[in-house]
Design a protein around this motif. Sequence first.
Motif, PDB file in Angstrom:
ATOM      1  N   SER A   1      41.349 -28.557  58.956  1.00  0.00           N
ATOM      2  CA  SER A   1      41.966 -27.883  57.812  1.00  0.00           C
ATOM      3  C   SER A   1      42.767 -28.865  56.965  1.00  0.00           C
ATOM      4  CB  SER A   1      42.855 -26.732  58.275  1.00  0.00           C
ATOM      5  OG  SER A   1      43.894 -27.209  59.111  1.00  0.00           O
ATOM      6  N   GLU A   2      43.422 -29.831  57.614  1.00  0.00           N
ATOM      7  CA  GLU A   2      44.180 -30.845  56.886  1.00  0.00           C
ATOM      8  C   GLU A   2      43.253 -31.786  56.132  1.00  0.00           C
ATOM      9  OE1 GLU A   2      48.001 -31.372  59.860  1.00  0.00           O
ATOM     10  OE2 GLU A   2      46.117 -32.346  60.388  1.00  0.00           O
ATOM     11  N   ALA A   3      42.145 -32.171  56.779  1.00  0.00           N
ATOM     12  CA  ALA A   3      41.178 -33.056  56.140  1.00  0.00           C
ATOM     13  C   ALA A   3      40.540 -32.373  54.934  1.00  0.00           C
ATOM     14  CB  ALA A   3      40.111 -33.486  57.141  1.00  0.00           C
TER      15      ALA A   3
ATOM     16  N   ARG B   1      32.216 -38.038  60.649  1.00  0.00           N
ATOM     17  CA  ARG B   1      32.240 -37.455  61.993  1.00  0.00           C
ATOM     18  C   ARG B   1      33.661 -37.495  62.540  1.00  0.00           C
ATOM     19  NH1 ARG B   1      27.266 -36.426  64.258  1.00  0.00           N
ATOM     20  NH2 ARG B   1      25.533 -37.422  63.188  1.00  0.00           N
ATOM     21  N   PRO B   2      34.081 -36.397  63.161  1.00  0.00           N
ATOM     22  CA  PRO B   2      35.426 -36.384  63.742  1.00  0.00           C
ATOM     23  C   PRO B   2      35.488 -37.241  65.005  1.00  0.00           C
ATOM     24  CG  PRO B   2      34.282 -34.351  64.259  1.00  0.00           C
ATOM     25  CD  PRO B   2      33.386 -35.133  63.332  1.00  0.00           C
ATOM     26  N   VAL B   3      36.712 -37.587  65.388  1.00  0.00           N
ATOM     27  CA  VAL B   3      36.971 -38.390  66.582  1.00  0.00           C
ATOM     28  C   VAL B   3      37.695 -37.495  67.579  1.00  0.00           C
ATOM     29  CG1 VAL B   3      38.213 -40.411  67.451  1.00  0.00           C
ATOM     30  CG2 VAL B   3      37.178 -40.472  65.180  1.00  0.00           C
ATOM     31  N   GLU B   4      37.338 -37.598  68.841  1.00  0.00           N
ATOM     32  CA  GLU B   4      38.001 -36.826  69.883  1.00  0.00           C
ATOM     33  C   GLU B   4      38.974 -37.748  70.619  1.00  0.00           C
ATOM     34  OE1 GLU B   4      36.762 -33.533  73.248  1.00  0.00           O
ATOM     35  OE2 GLU B   4      35.330 -35.086  72.747  1.00  0.00           O
TER      36      GLU B   4
ATOM     37  N   LEU C   1      39.400 -32.372  67.915  1.00  0.00           N
ATOM     38  CA  LEU C   1      38.655 -33.165  66.944  1.00  0.00           C
ATOM     39  C   LEU C   1      39.557 -33.494  65.767  1.00  0.00           C
ATOM     40  CD1 LEU C   1      35.237 -31.287  66.929  1.00  0.00           C
ATOM     41  CD2 LEU C   1      35.848 -33.371  68.162  1.00  0.00           C
ATOM     42  N   LEU C   2      39.565 -34.766  65.386  1.00  0.00           N
ATOM     43  CA  LEU C   2      40.396 -35.229  64.278  1.00  0.00           C
ATOM     44  C   LEU C   2      39.561 -36.083  63.334  1.00  0.00           C
ATOM     45  CD1 LEU C   2      43.513 -36.297  66.374  1.00  0.00           C
ATOM     46  CD2 LEU C   2      43.274 -34.221  65.019  1.00  0.00           C
ATOM     47  N   TRP C   3      39.860 -35.971  62.041  1.00  0.00           N
ATOM     48  CA  TRP C   3      39.163 -36.745  61.021  1.00  0.00           C
ATOM     49  C   TRP C   3      40.059 -37.885  60.556  1.00  0.00           C
ATOM     50  CZ3 TRP C   3      37.913 -32.018  62.376  1.00  0.00           C
ATOM     51  CH2 TRP C   3      36.580 -31.616  62.298  1.00  0.00           C
ATOM     52  N   ASP C   4      39.473 -39.068  60.415  1.00  0.00           N
ATOM     53  CA  ASP C   4      40.201 -40.268  60.011  1.00  0.00           C
ATOM     54  C   ASP C   4      40.321 -40.300  58.483  1.00  0.00           C
ATOM     55  OD1 ASP C   4      41.024 -42.895  59.386  1.00  0.00           O
ATOM     56  OD2 ASP C   4      40.037 -43.688  61.165  1.00  0.00           O
TER      57      ASP C   4
ATOM     58  N   LEU D   1      36.642 -43.430  52.266  1.00  0.00           N
ATOM     59  CA  LEU D   1      35.382 -44.151  52.031  1.00  0.00           C
ATOM     60  C   LEU D   1      34.297 -43.191  51.531  1.00  0.00           C
ATOM     61  CD1 LEU D   1      35.267 -46.583  55.080  1.00  0.00           C
ATOM     62  CD2 LEU D   1      35.561 -47.190  52.673  1.00  0.00           C
ATOM     63  N   TRP D   2      34.232 -42.013  52.130  1.00  0.00           N
ATOM     64  CA  TRP D   2      33.255 -41.002  51.711  1.00  0.00           C
ATOM     65  C   TRP D   2      33.491 -40.607  50.249  1.00  0.00           C
ATOM     66  CZ3 TRP D   2      34.723 -35.426  51.852  1.00  0.00           C
ATOM     67  CH2 TRP D   2      33.715 -34.607  51.347  1.00  0.00           C
ATOM     68  N   ILE D   3      34.747 -40.313  49.910  1.00  0.00           N
ATOM     69  CA  ILE D   3      35.066 -39.916  48.533  1.00  0.00           C
ATOM     70  C   ILE D   3      34.769 -41.052  47.559  1.00  0.00           C
ATOM     71  CG2 ILE D   3      36.959 -39.282  46.974  1.00  0.00           C
ATOM     72  CD1 ILE D   3      38.148 -37.710  49.391  1.00  0.00           C
ATOM     73  N   ASP D   4      35.119 -42.290  47.933  1.00  0.00           N
ATOM     74  CA  ASP D   4      34.820 -43.446  47.077  1.00  0.00           C
ATOM     75  C   ASP D   4      33.310 -43.594  46.871  1.00  0.00           C
ATOM     76  OD1 ASP D   4      37.519 -44.007  46.829  1.00  0.00           O
ATOM     77  OD2 ASP D   4      37.500 -45.585  48.360  1.00  0.00           O
ATOM     78  N   GLY D   5      32.532 -43.346  47.928  1.00  0.00           N
ATOM     79  CA  GLY D   5      31.078 -43.423  47.816  1.00  0.00           C
ATOM     80  C   GLY D   5      30.520 -42.364  46.884  1.00  0.00           C
TER      81      GLY D   5
END
Length: 78
Positions: free
Chosen positions: A19-21, A39-42, A48-51, A57-61
């Motif tokens: 939700s924060e991501a 992909r989230p990291v455990e 599950l957490l998103w970096d 990087l995704w948004i810049d791409g």
Amino acid sequence: MTTTNLNISVIDKRMMKQSEAASYSGLPVKHFKAACPVRPVELKKGTLLWDRKDIDLWIDGVKSGAMTETRDDILGRL
């Protein structure tokens, strides 16, 4: 009259819940789930957490036009 100094330290979180991501990226959660290829990291079992850096990087791409997805890529995440 007296003056008071208030020292506040703010630490930006690097790892975020879904939700924060989603909020960080400016998307509703359901759209974030469908659109975000990150992909989230455990870090902790069952959590599950998103970096934030990967989301950046995704948004810049996306902004640069480097992100091209096929229909199969999108369906694979659903």
